[in-house]
Motif scaffolding. Structure first.
Motif, mmCIF file in Angstrom:
data_model
loop_
_atom_site.group_PDB
_atom_site.id
_atom_site.type_symbol
_atom_site.label_atom_id
_atom_site.label_comp_id
_atom_site.label_asym_id
_atom_site.label_seq_id
_atom_site.Cartn_x
_atom_site.Cartn_y
_atom_site.Cartn_z
ATOM 1 N N ASN A 1 16.263 -1.079 -3.586
ATOM 2 C CA ASN A 1 17.013 -0.955 -4.912
ATOM 3 C C ASN A 1 17.221 0.660 -4.846
ATOM 4 O OD1 ASN A 1 17.515 -3.367 -5.669
ATOM 5 N ND2 ASN A 1 15.607 -3.525 -7.014
ATOM 6 N N TYR A 2 15.928 1.263 -4.606
ATOM 7 C CA TYR A 2 15.930 2.982 -4.654
ATOM 8 C C TYR A 2 17.029 3.414 -3.762
ATOM 9 C CZ TYR A 2 14.529 7.699 -3.954
ATOM 10 O OH TYR A 2 14.774 9.124 -3.859
ATOM 11 N N THR A 3 17.273 2.878 -2.479
ATOM 12 C CA THR A 3 18.187 3.466 -1.567
ATOM 13 C C THR A 3 19.670 3.319 -2.189
ATOM 14 O OG1 THR A 3 18.261 1.283 -0.305
ATOM 15 C CG2 THR A 3 16.668 2.893 0.596
ATOM 16 N N LYS A 4 19.840 2.230 -2.893
ATOM 17 C CA LYS A 4 21.077 2.200 -3.569
ATOM 18 C C LYS A 4 21.305 3.030 -4.653
ATOM 19 C CE LYS A 4 21.232 -2.761 -1.977
ATOM 20 N NZ LYS A 4 21.073 -4.022 -2.581
ATOM 21 N N THR A 5 20.478 3.041 -5.492
ATOM 22 C CA THR A 5 20.404 3.776 -6.936
ATOM 23 C C THR A 5 19.932 5.157 -6.929
ATOM 24 O OG1 THR A 5 18.524 2.852 -7.913
ATOM 25 C CG2 THR A 5 20.319 1.296 -7.974
ATOM 26 N N LYS A 6 18.715 5.454 -6.049
ATOM 27 C CA LYS A 6 18.223 6.430 -6.192
ATOM 28 C C LYS A 6 17.615 6.753 -7.407
ATOM 29 C CE LYS A 6 19.356 7.596 -2.108
ATOM 30 N NZ LYS A 6 18.493 7.747 -0.822
ATOM 31 N N GLN A 7 17.379 5.848 -8.111
ATOM 32 C CA GLN A 7 16.578 5.850 -9.596
ATOM 33 C C GLN A 7 15.181 5.683 -9.314
ATOM 34 O OE1 GLN A 7 18.715 3.224 -12.160
ATOM 35 N NE2 GLN A 7 20.267 4.601 -12.648
ATOM 36 N N LEU A 8 14.371 6.507 -9.880
ATOM 37 C CA LEU A 8 12.879 6.437 -10.059
ATOM 38 C C LEU A 8 12.539 5.594 -11.231
ATOM 39 C CD1 LEU A 8 11.867 9.833 -8.301
ATOM 40 C CD2 LEU A 8 11.726 7.738 -7.436
ATOM 41 N N PRO A 9 11.397 4.793 -11.290
ATOM 42 C CA PRO A 9 11.160 4.290 -12.471
ATOM 43 C C PRO A 9 10.762 5.109 -13.612
ATOM 44 C CG PRO A 9 9.243 4.191 -10.671
ATOM 45 C CD PRO A 9 10.406 4.688 -10.065
ATOM 46 N N THR B 1 8.305 10.355 -2.362
ATOM 47 C CA THR B 1 9.505 9.632 -1.657
ATOM 48 C C THR B 1 9.232 9.659 -0.237
ATOM 49 O OG1 THR B 1 10.425 12.025 -1.771
ATOM 50 C CG2 THR B 1 11.260 10.363 -3.349
ATOM 51 N N ALA B 2 8.344 10.441 0.367
ATOM 52 C CA ALA B 2 8.058 10.182 1.723
ATOM 53 C C ALA B 2 7.254 8.990 1.863
ATOM 54 C CB ALA B 2 7.294 11.411 2.163
ATOM 55 N N PHE B 3 6.435 8.578 1.288
ATOM 56 C CA PHE B 3 5.701 7.159 1.260
ATOM 57 C C PHE B 3 6.640 6.167 1.100
ATOM 58 C CE2 PHE B 3 1.661 9.588 0.205
ATOM 59 C CZ PHE B 3 1.191 9.065 1.478
ATOM 60 N N LEU B 4 7.722 6.175 0.135
ATOM 61 C CA LEU B 4 8.786 5.258 0.160
ATOM 62 C C LEU B 4 9.286 4.843 1.473
ATOM 63 C CD1 LEU B 4 10.844 5.797 -3.086
ATOM 64 C CD2 LEU B 4 9.401 3.968 -2.703
ATOM 65 N N GLN B 5 9.733 5.754 2.281
ATOM 66 C CA GLN B 5 10.329 5.489 3.644
ATOM 67 C C GLN B 5 9.380 4.604 4.638
ATOM 68 O OE1 GLN B 5 13.357 6.351 4.073
ATOM 69 N NE2 GLN B 5 13.280 7.261 2.074
ATOM 70 N N ASN B 6 8.068 4.847 4.278
ATOM 71 C CA ASN B 6 7.147 4.091 5.203
ATOM 72 C C ASN B 6 7.250 2.361 4.685
ATOM 73 O OD1 ASN B 6 6.291 6.146 6.562
ATOM 74 N ND2 ASN B 6 4.742 6.656 5.232
ATOM 75 N N ILE B 7 7.593 2.133 3.479
ATOM 76 C CA ILE B 7 7.832 0.800 3.236
ATOM 77 C C ILE B 7 8.604 -0.063 4.004
ATOM 78 C CG2 ILE B 7 8.486 -0.903 1.333
ATOM 79 C CD1 ILE B 7 7.896 1.344 -0.700
ATOM 80 N N SER C 1 0.689 -1.091 0.063
ATOM 81 C CA SER C 1 0.156 -0.187 0.103
ATOM 82 C C SER C 1 0.870 1.238 0.126
ATOM 83 C CB SER C 1 -0.983 0.094 1.288
ATOM 84 O OG SER C 1 -2.084 -0.918 1.191
ATOM 85 N N PHE C 2 2.073 1.287 0.782
ATOM 86 C CA PHE C 2 2.865 2.329 0.716
ATOM 87 C C PHE C 2 3.652 2.565 -0.455
ATOM 88 C CE2 PHE C 2 2.508 2.136 5.576
ATOM 89 C CZ PHE C 2 1.877 3.392 5.783
ATOM 90 N N TYR C 3 3.697 1.410 -1.101
ATOM 91 C CA TYR C 3 4.555 1.410 -2.285
ATOM 92 C C TYR C 3 3.532 1.981 -3.565
ATOM 93 C CZ TYR C 3 5.845 -0.165 -7.029
ATOM 94 O OH TYR C 3 6.325 -0.517 -8.450
ATOM 95 N N LYS C 4 2.314 1.822 -3.364
ATOM 96 C CA LYS C 4 1.443 2.380 -4.131
ATOM 97 C C LYS C 4 1.054 3.758 -4.127
ATOM 98 C CE LYS C 4 -0.237 -2.203 -5.768
ATOM 99 N NZ LYS C 4 -1.219 -3.238 -5.588
ATOM 100 N N LEU C 5 1.071 4.137 -2.769
ATOM 101 C CA LEU C 5 0.979 5.414 -2.485
ATOM 102 C C LEU C 5 2.064 6.198 -3.025
ATOM 103 C CD1 LEU C 5 -0.409 5.281 1.059
ATOM 104 C CD2 LEU C 5 -1.482 6.157 -0.797
ATOM 105 N N PHE C 6 3.124 5.854 -3.067
ATOM 106 C CA PHE C 6 4.385 6.383 -3.732
ATOM 107 C C PHE C 6 3.995 6.402 -5.384
ATOM 108 C CE2 PHE C 6 7.636 4.990 -6.734
ATOM 109 C CZ PHE C 6 8.282 6.009 -7.074
ATOM 110 N N ILE C 7 3.489 5.518 -5.599
ATOM 111 C CA ILE C 7 3.094 5.317 -7.389
ATOM 112 C C ILE C 7 1.938 6.689 -7.622
ATOM 113 C CG2 ILE C 7 2.075 4.014 -8.942
ATOM 114 C CD1 ILE C 7 3.140 1.660 -8.133
ATOM 115 N N THR C 8 0.892 6.749 -6.819
ATOM 116 C CA THR C 8 -0.196 7.638 -7.264
ATOM 117 C C THR C 8 0.376 9.098 -7.041
ATOM 118 O OG1 THR C 8 -0.818 7.724 -4.595
ATOM 119 C CG2 THR C 8 -1.860 6.078 -6.045
#
Length: 496
Positions: free
Chosen positions: A360-368, A334-340, A316-323
């Protein structure tokens, strides 16, 4: 011949005692009309009413004990409460002790004990107690197999035994030594046949049908026959929240969000039904797939507010990131990403995938890539033409990483596969596999699985098995359990 003569009063007393004893044995397993109604209320998820009905029955009636245990197990399964689980374990132990002291010559004595153990195992699996769940299932299996030998014509064994036989049959080949060592025998066809027999029961046939449709949709490839059966099941039991849940879940799994939406409209709120926040989650998914990000966010937030368990929290937090990300609100995203990383557990495959995305994001900082992400969401909803539109301006040269290239080709393969163009789907899946080599991703395994299905449909068994075996060969990815189960089930089906 010795003839005993007693006075009339003594004879009547003996007759009364004997008849009372016989009646007592008969009442050990009395699935009377009231308990049948209570059982039906459990399958509708009207648990309080079920308990109210069963409270009128003798505490030593095996079916009263079964109904109560099933209601408690459903409640804990839905809530995922560890505290309630501990209470359930104690209740089950007490229940099994009572049933074990009932008539040992009745087939219900072992069958009901096995069913109660199986329900407990489902809860244990949901809560992540996999070792305990395995031991509990094995205990239930042994009781049912023993019962089958003692009472070969007792068809009530088939319901749970059928499920277990399917599970045994879908175990990947490299783990078969474990089932052999434990003495577990069975295969998918056998299990499906047993479940089909069990569906004929007028009372418990609902439950057998539920298990059969679930298995045919989550372990075996879904076909039109199964889709028809699911729709008929939902239409027949519109007053059952459990049937509606199955209909929504399978439609979502089958990339048919429009059908899932129609079923969701039948869900009743209140009226004694167990509240299921998962319906908010499914509603959010549909809005997300349709691109209505504001509505999706409100329903994901509702799910997080109502649900106190662990399932789909990370997702759900991942999908809140997406929305938020697809709405252009990167800071909130990115705030929702931390909740994951902070909430939920990595038990469901979607939660594992969400955690993996965060790592993966914490390592690369790349967004999809947004177009790829929108294509994936459209595919999930069954909107294949829209998905094709999302990727029309993408090619391998516009993507910088092999992960994105593997993702792009997998999505393209799924679009063409579902549009019926396998000549274009096959090279896309093969390209995805090539780009996924040495990457920690599911695209290689998932593409291999789909290629297996394509060649199975083409009646090319040799190529199909080769691709299914390749899908099994991937050692570690977030969807390994489901991919392996499906691949092994397909191989078993081809070889039978």
């Amino acid at each position: 011949m010795i003839i005993f003569k007693f006075h009339k009063g003594f004879s009547l007393t003996v007759l009364f005692i004997l008849s009372s004893a016989i009646m007592g044995l008969a009442q050990d397993f009395d699935f009377n009309a009231n308990l049948q109604n209570a059982y039906n209320e459990v399958t509708k998820l009207r648990l309080a009413h079920a308990k109210q009905l069963s409270s009128k029955e003798s505490p030593n009636n095996g079916y009263k004990i079964l109904v109560d245990c099933l209601a408690d197990a459903v409640n804990v399964y839905a809530s995922e409460s560890e505290a309630e689980y501990e209470k359930l374990v104690d209740k089950v132990d007490d229940a099994l002790d009572v049933i074990e002291d009932l008539d040992t010559k009745a087939p219900q004595q072992r069958q009901l004990r096995a069913e109660i153990k199986f329900y407990l195992a489902l809860v244990q699996m949901k809560l992540g107690h996999e070792t305990k769940a395995g031991m509990t299932v094995m205990s239930a299996y042994k009781l049912l197999e023993e019962n089958k030998k003692l009472f070969p014509n007792y068809t009530a064994n088939n319901k749970i035994l059928g499920v277990i036989h399917v599970l045994i049959g879908s175990v990947p080949e490299n783990y078969r030594w474990i089932t052999k060592m434990l003495g577990l025998k069975g295969n998918i066809d056998q299990g499906i046949r047993e479940l089909e027999i069990a569906t004929q029961d007028k009372i418990t046939g609902f439950e057998a049908k539920f298990f059969k449709l679930f298995i045919q949709s989550y372990i075996l490839p879904i076909n039109d026959k199964v889709r028809t059966e699911v729709n008929e099941f939902v239409q027949k039991y519109t007053d059952s929240e459990l049937a509606l849940f199955l209909g929504v879940a399978i439609s979502e799994k089958d990339n048919k969000s429009d059908q899932a939406w129609k079923t969701l409209q039948k869900v009743q709120i209140g009226n004694g039904y167990l509240p299921l926040p998962i319906f908010d989650f499914y509603t959010a998914d549909i809005y997300l797939q349709k691109g209505n990000y504001a509505k999706a966010e409100s329903y994901y937030q509702a799910y997080l507010k109502k649900f106190k368990g662990h399932s789909f929290i990370k997702d759900s937090f991942y999908k809140l990131f997406i929305t938020n990300y697809l709405s252009g609100k990167n800071q909130q995203a990115t705030a929702f990403l931390q909740n994951i990383n902070q909430y939920g557990k990595k038990l469901s495959e979607s939660d594992k995938a969400a955690q993996k995305f965060y790592d993966n994001y914490t390592k690369t900082k790349q967004l999809p890539n947004k177009n790829l992400l929108q294509a994936r969401l459209a595919i999930d909803g069954g909107y294949y033409k829209e998905a094709l539109e999302n990727i029309k301006d993408i090619n391998e040269n516009t993507l910088s990483s092999n992960l994105d290239k593997a993702d792009f080709n997998f999505r393209k393969g799924r679009i063409y596969q579902n549009l019926g163009d396998t000549d274009l789907a096959i090279p896309a899946f093969e390209r995805s596999i090539a780009f996924a080599q040495s990457l920690d991703t599911h695209f290689g395994a998932s593409s291999s699985l789909q290629l297996g299905y394509i060649y199975q449909k083409k009646k090319d068994s040799k190529k199909a098995i080769s691709w299914f075996e390749k899908a099994l060969s991937y050692k570690k990815h977030e969807y390994k359990n489901s991919v392996d189960n499906k691949a092994q089930a397909a191989i078993t089906d081809i070889n039978n």
